[in-house]
Design a protein around this motif. Structure first.
Motif, PDB file in Angstrom:
ATOM      1  N   UNK A   1     -13.315  -1.886  40.025  1.00 40.43           N
ATOM      2  CA  UNK A   1     -14.730  -2.472  39.660  1.00 40.43           C
ATOM      3  C   UNK A   1     -14.799  -3.982  40.465  1.00 40.43           C
ATOM      4  N   UNK A   2     -14.417  -3.786  41.746  1.00 40.16           N
ATOM      5  CA  UNK A   2     -14.390  -5.028  42.514  1.00 40.16           C
ATOM      6  C   UNK A   2     -14.115  -4.674  44.096  1.00 40.16           C
ATOM      7  N   UNK A   3     -14.644  -5.328  44.869  1.00 41.58           N
ATOM      8  CA  UNK A   3     -14.648  -5.126  46.377  1.00 41.58           C
ATOM      9  C   UNK A   3     -13.949  -6.317  47.161  1.00 41.58           C
ATOM     10  N   UNK A   4     -13.156  -5.837  48.135  1.00 42.28           N
ATOM     11  CA  UNK A   4     -12.286  -6.935  49.118  1.00 42.28           C
ATOM     12  C   UNK A   4     -13.343  -7.524  49.973  1.00 42.28           C
ATOM     13  N   UNK A   5     -13.308  -8.810  50.231  1.00 36.79           N
ATOM     14  CA  UNK A   5     -13.943  -9.623  51.180  1.00 36.79           C
ATOM     15  C   UNK A   5     -13.708  -8.895  52.692  1.00 36.79           C
ATOM     16  N   UNK A   6     -12.310  -8.698  52.952  1.00 37.37           N
ATOM     17  CA  UNK A   6     -11.818  -8.402  54.350  1.00 37.37           C
ATOM     18  C   UNK A   6     -12.552  -6.919  54.483  1.00 37.37           C
ATOM     19  N   UNK A   7     -12.540  -6.148  53.608  1.00 37.31           N
ATOM     20  CA  UNK A   7     -13.150  -4.720  53.808  1.00 37.31           C
ATOM     21  C   UNK A   7     -14.418  -4.654  54.186  1.00 37.31           C
ATOM     22  N   UNK A   8     -15.216  -5.424  53.313  1.00 37.01           N
ATOM     23  CA  UNK A   8     -16.729  -5.476  53.654  1.00 37.01           C
ATOM     24  C   UNK A   8     -17.013  -6.137  54.859  1.00 37.01           C
ATOM     25  N   UNK A   9     -16.339  -7.221  55.424  1.00 37.21           N
ATOM     26  CA  UNK A   9     -16.714  -7.958  56.685  1.00 37.21           C
ATOM     27  C   UNK A   9     -16.091  -6.962  57.939  1.00 37.21           C
ATOM     28  N   UNK A  10     -15.190  -6.006  57.757  1.00 34.60           N
ATOM     29  CA  UNK A  10     -15.009  -4.864  58.742  1.00 34.60           C
ATOM     30  C   UNK A  10     -16.196  -3.955  58.884  1.00 34.60           C
ATOM     31  N   UNK A  11     -17.073  -3.986  58.039  1.00 36.52           N
ATOM     32  CA  UNK A  11     -17.929  -3.014  58.192  1.00 36.52           C
ATOM     33  C   UNK A  11     -17.855  -1.624  57.644  1.00 36.52           C
ATOM     34  N   UNK A  12     -18.692  -0.529  57.610  1.00 34.02           N
ATOM     35  CA  UNK A  12     -18.283   0.808  57.397  1.00 34.02           C
ATOM     36  C   UNK A  12     -19.513   1.077  56.366  1.00 34.02           C
ATOM     37  N   UNK A  13     -19.045   2.032  55.441  1.00 37.38           N
ATOM     38  CA  UNK A  13     -19.991   2.554  54.271  1.00 37.38           C
ATOM     39  C   UNK A  13     -19.666   2.438  53.058  1.00 37.38           C
ATOM     40  N   UNK A  14     -20.116   1.810  52.229  1.00 31.91           N
ATOM     41  CA  UNK A  14     -20.018   1.665  50.659  1.00 31.91           C
ATOM     42  C   UNK A  14     -20.939   2.535  50.202  1.00 31.91           C
ATOM     43  N   UNK A  15     -20.740   3.661  49.444  1.00 29.49           N
ATOM     44  CA  UNK A  15     -21.442   4.737  48.794  1.00 29.49           C
ATOM     45  C   UNK A  15     -21.273   4.502  47.367  1.00 29.49           C
ATOM     46  N   UNK A  16     -22.467   4.538  46.523  1.00 27.80           N
ATOM     47  CA  UNK A  16     -22.408   4.727  45.270  1.00 27.80           C
ATOM     48  C   UNK A  16     -23.306   5.984  44.768  1.00 27.80           C
ATOM     49  N   UNK A  17     -22.842   6.766  43.933  1.00 28.70           N
ATOM     50  CA  UNK A  17     -23.657   7.679  43.277  1.00 28.70           C
ATOM     51  C   UNK A  17     -24.221   7.406  41.970  1.00 28.70           C
ATOM     52  N   UNK A  18     -25.197   7.182  41.600  1.00 32.46           N
ATOM     53  CA  UNK A  18     -25.800   6.655  40.370  1.00 32.46           C
ATOM     54  C   UNK A  18     -26.385   7.727  39.478  1.00 32.46           C
ATOM     55  N   UNK A  19     -26.402   7.097  38.218  1.00 31.66           N
ATOM     56  CA  UNK A  19     -26.790   8.102  37.343  1.00 31.66           C
ATOM     57  C   UNK A  19     -27.677   7.546  35.827  1.00 31.66           C
ATOM     58  N   UNK A  20     -28.198   8.177  35.125  1.00 28.65           N
ATOM     59  CA  UNK A  20     -28.847   7.683  34.041  1.00 28.65           C
ATOM     60  C   UNK A  20     -28.089   7.299  32.757  1.00 28.65           C
TER      61      UNK A  20
END
Length: 786
Positions: free
Chosen positions: A746-765
């Motif tokens: 339930x958290x994201x690392x700064x280093x990975x975000x700054x490297x770029x790429x794709x963060x993909x969520x699947x959402x639901x009700x």
């Protein structure tokens, strides 16, 4: 067969979303062929509404903002004026009349303005006083953009416009046919001077108005260059009488120049100012405006904003959410303003509001770190490390010039708020990889804050500025807390904030190889435990002898806390959420306690203040229980569910707050906007994550608001944040991947975000209560084995 990527970009156009082509262009790629014939998308900056938050008052804030015409982090802003000279509420949406467009440096109505002066246009008999010259206007004949402002002054049949640069601006006034057309320059009360130079079509002078935080030689020198010859030039002095005197100096002076105009005739004024000298003001005008016409300056300002906005390109069918997002981004990129200028050699120099001298290097001001350390500066560290480094170097310069770090600067030290929050944002910047500043000088300053309260700056009456450094630090270092009964107000809040600052200081010490300091301050970061009262279950003021403060009421605002109560401040343990969970009794009890904030009625005790302050009222009226999102101490609380195995509740509440408390309208904020912090909460939360614990490089995950966002990270790398099936109903994360790999934390690392790429969520009700719930996957805590 239609390419899926092309089809998605075309659909974004049809739905009014941001162009996929916009993101492609930013990446240096060709736009999809199918979008060539489609209507061009509006500039992202034109989605921002500078009037968001302007429907505010002393009693109730929906932002307490004004429509700032500026460039990002600009030294000077410009804003229309509906209020009285010197009133913090200079522009309010429900007012009917305008009396000027002023240069402003106001960070909030509570801090007030400084170095302000106004321009205004009239026809007919000259009117000098604000209440007499004020013209009726309508929002229907008002155009407010970050990069320009335009308004019709109905009483005079004049249209007034302004467009900014960093330290200058251009005005354009469109007049009717008149033998009596006038432009006024009101230099305001508080010490001012004007000189009318008809031969050079100029008005020059200075203003000295301020609300404190300046040395005795403080001046803001201005030059106003007109593109028409004057037919008449007059000035007024402290007595308010107008005559042909070319130079005036006093408490409140001003100038009027007059023309004969044809119908539709436009008169331009190029204006700049400097805190250094009249010569520097002219240099600022020549270097930033030069030979540009009004439309050229306006286009350049728009381009500056658009460049920043394109770094976060949102694609989503909900136009209102996108407007809110970009309005918030506009606010977040205003402060702290740069206070430095560029000299004849092209070097950065600044007038110091601390020692009154001119020094080399950068300086930034107009910021309250009690607010902005939480999300604004983490955003700068993530997305703008070079700018953040320059701001940090400005803090080093502040320390060299005053002997102390600023906590609330406007433009110099001000005696407002509490804490040692400069330590947090400095340590977080360095830990986030920000460089280009004198970290050793800043470390020295941070240790000084944590060691002594002696020798702090004083105001003009010789009173110690208790908001600088750590008030009560000697008690804190001796007892582990600031006592309730020693005459230091808001003592529990101070203790909790010092403990978080000590955590940040320990982390920086470790990075700098200072192991003894790192150990000491890490131990002090646990001082929050000394205020936890197991009997009541809340943080509580504690007396010098160790006993608890008497007559404890968890609903009492102020007293031991700052603009909040025990229910708000008990969550201020960002450095050790697991330790707080353990104190409360484990995950289940912790989650129940978090839930209770939303279900407990908004009862309150305002006896400390003797009135219902606006922060209390803003909590009371939104039907969210004790959750007081309109003020900063509790804004991170929603994300604490991520530590306790219930991230789906963070998703629910984060989306609910975005939906209910924010809108791109004059009443669009839930309380004071506060130098971008309330906006930064929205910007981060809309992206789907939020910084809770400083210096650790982790972002707690909430619920992404948009279907697709492309972020251009430092160095040009692209981060794509996608939320499949996202909608107003589908607020819960079902699953996530990061660069194609399952992501269950339930958290994201700064280093990975700054490297770029794709963060993909699947959402639901409906919530997926297992996603991100494993204890081993919880974010950082001091008490959690790493």
């Amino acid at each position: 067969m239609v390419d899926v990527k092309t089809m998605r970009g075309t659909m974004a156009l049809i739905l009014g979303g941001s162009l996929l082509a916009l993101a492609s262009a930013a990446a240096g790629q060709s736009a999809p062929e199918a979008s060539v014939s489609a209507p061009s998308a509006p500039a992202l900056v034109d989605l921002a509404n500078p009037l968001m938050g302007t429907d505010s008052s002393y009693e109730l804030s929906y932002g307490n903002t004004y429509p700032a015409v500026a460039v990002p982090w600009g030294m000077n802003f410009w804003t229309p004026v509906t209020g009285k000279m010197g009133d913090g509420w200079g522009y309010t949406y429900d007012a009917h009349k305008l009396n000027g467009i002023k240069q402003t440096h106001q960070p909030s109505p509570w801090m007030g303005d400084y170095a302000a002066f106004a321009l205004f246009a009239e026809t007919g008999a000259i009117k000098i006083k604000e209440e007499e010259r004020a013209s009726w206007y309508s929002h229907k004949a008002e155009e407010s953009r970050p990069y320009s402002y335009k308004v019709y002054l109905a009483d005079y049949d004049v249209t007034a416009e302004v467009a900014p640069t960093n330290r200058a601006a251009q005005f354009r006034f469109t007049f009717p046919q008149s033998d009596q057309a006038h432009i006024l320059l009101d230099a305001y009360a508080g010490g001012s001077m004007v000189t009318i130079d008809a031969a050079n079509r100029r008005i020059t002078g200075y203003v000295r108005n301020n609300k404190g935080g300046v040395p005795g030689n403080f001046h803001n020198y201005f030059v106003a260059q007109f593109d028409h010859d004057f037919s008449v030039g007059q000035s007024w002095g402290d007595d308010g009488k107008l005559d042909a005197t070319a130079k005036r100096e006093g408490d409140h002076v001003g100038a009027v120049i007059s023309f004969k105009t044809k119908a539709g005739e436009q008169i331009g004024v190029k204006v700049a100012s400097s805190f250094i000298s009249p010569e520097q003001a002219l240099r600022n005008l020549q270097s930033e405006v030069g030979s540009d016409d009004f439309d050229g300056t306006k286009a350049k300002a728009k381009q500056v904003w658009e460049k920043e906005f394109q770094r976060i390109a949102v694609e989503d069918p909900d136009i209102d959410n996108r407007r809110t997002f970009y309005s918030a981004l506009y606010r977040m990129l205003q402060f702290p303003r740069n206070f430095h200028e560029i000299d004849a050699q092209g070097k950065q120099v600044h007038y110091s509001p601390y020692d009154g001298k001119v020094h080399p290097g950068p300086l930034y001001t107009d910021n309250g770190f009690w607010d902005t350390w939480r999300a604004v500066f983490p955003f700068f560290a993530l997305m703008y490390p070079e700018r953040d480094g320059e701001i940090m170097q400005g803090l080093a310069n502040t320390y060299k010039e005053s002997g102390w770090l600023p906590e609330w600067a406007s433009p110099g030290h001000r005696n407002v708020m509490i804490g040692s929050n400069s330590t947090i944002l400095i340590a977080d910047a360095y830990a986030s990889g920000v460089r280009g500043f004198d970290v050793n000088t800043l470390y020295e300053a941070m240790v000084k804050n944590a060691t002594t309260s002696k020798g702090r700056p004083t105001d003009t009456k010789g009173r110690t500025l208790t908001a600088v450094g750590r008030e009560g630090v000697e008690y804190y270092n001796q007892l582990g807390y600031v006592p309730y009964d020693v005459g230091i107000n808001e003592n529990a809040a101070r203790t909790l904030e010092y403990a978080t600052a000590d955590f940040a200081l320990s982390r920086l010490a470790a990075l700098l190889g200072k192991s003894a300091d790192a150990k000491r301050y890490a131990e002090q970061a646990q001082n929050y435990r000394k205020l936890y009262d197991a009997q009541t279950g809340w943080m509580r003021g504690r007396n010098k002898d160790g006993s608890w403060s008497a007559n404890f009421n968890p609903y009492k605002w102020g007293d031991a806390f700052t603009e909040g109560n025990a229910l708000h401040y008990s969550w201020s343990v960002m450095q050790d959420v697991q330790g707080l969970i353990d104190l409360i009794g484990g995950d289940r009890k912790f989650v129940d306690r978090l839930d209770s904030i939303f279900t407990t009625p908004p009862i309150f005790d305002d006896s400390y203040y003797g009135q219902v302050i606006h922060e209390i009222r803003e909590m009371q009226i939104v039907d969210m229980g004790q959750y007081a999102h309109g003020n900063q101490p509790i804004q991170h609380m929603i994300y604490l569910y991520d530590w306790a195995g219930a991230p789906w509740k963070a998703q629910l509440h984060a989306r609910d707050v975005m939906r209910k408390l924010y809108a791109p309208t004059p009443d669009g904020y839930p309380g004071d906007e506060d130098n971008g912090q309330t906006s930064a909460w929205y910007v981060f939360s809309a992206l789907g994550f939020y910084p809770v614990t400083p210096t650790v490089g982790q972002y707690a995950i909430g619920s992404p608001l948009f279907r697709r966002v492309t972020l251009t990270m430092p160095g040009g790398r692209k981060l794509l944040v996608e939320a499949e099936n996202n909608s107003a109903d589908n607020v819960y994360i079902q699953s996530a991947t990061l660069n194609g790999q399952p992501w269950n934390k339930p958290w994201l690392p700064r280093e990975e975000l700054q490297k770029g790429g794709t963060l993909h969520f699947v959402m639901g009700p409906k919530p997926n209560e297992s996603w991100g719930a494993a204890k081993v996957d919880a974010p950082f805590s001091m008490s959690k084995p790493q």
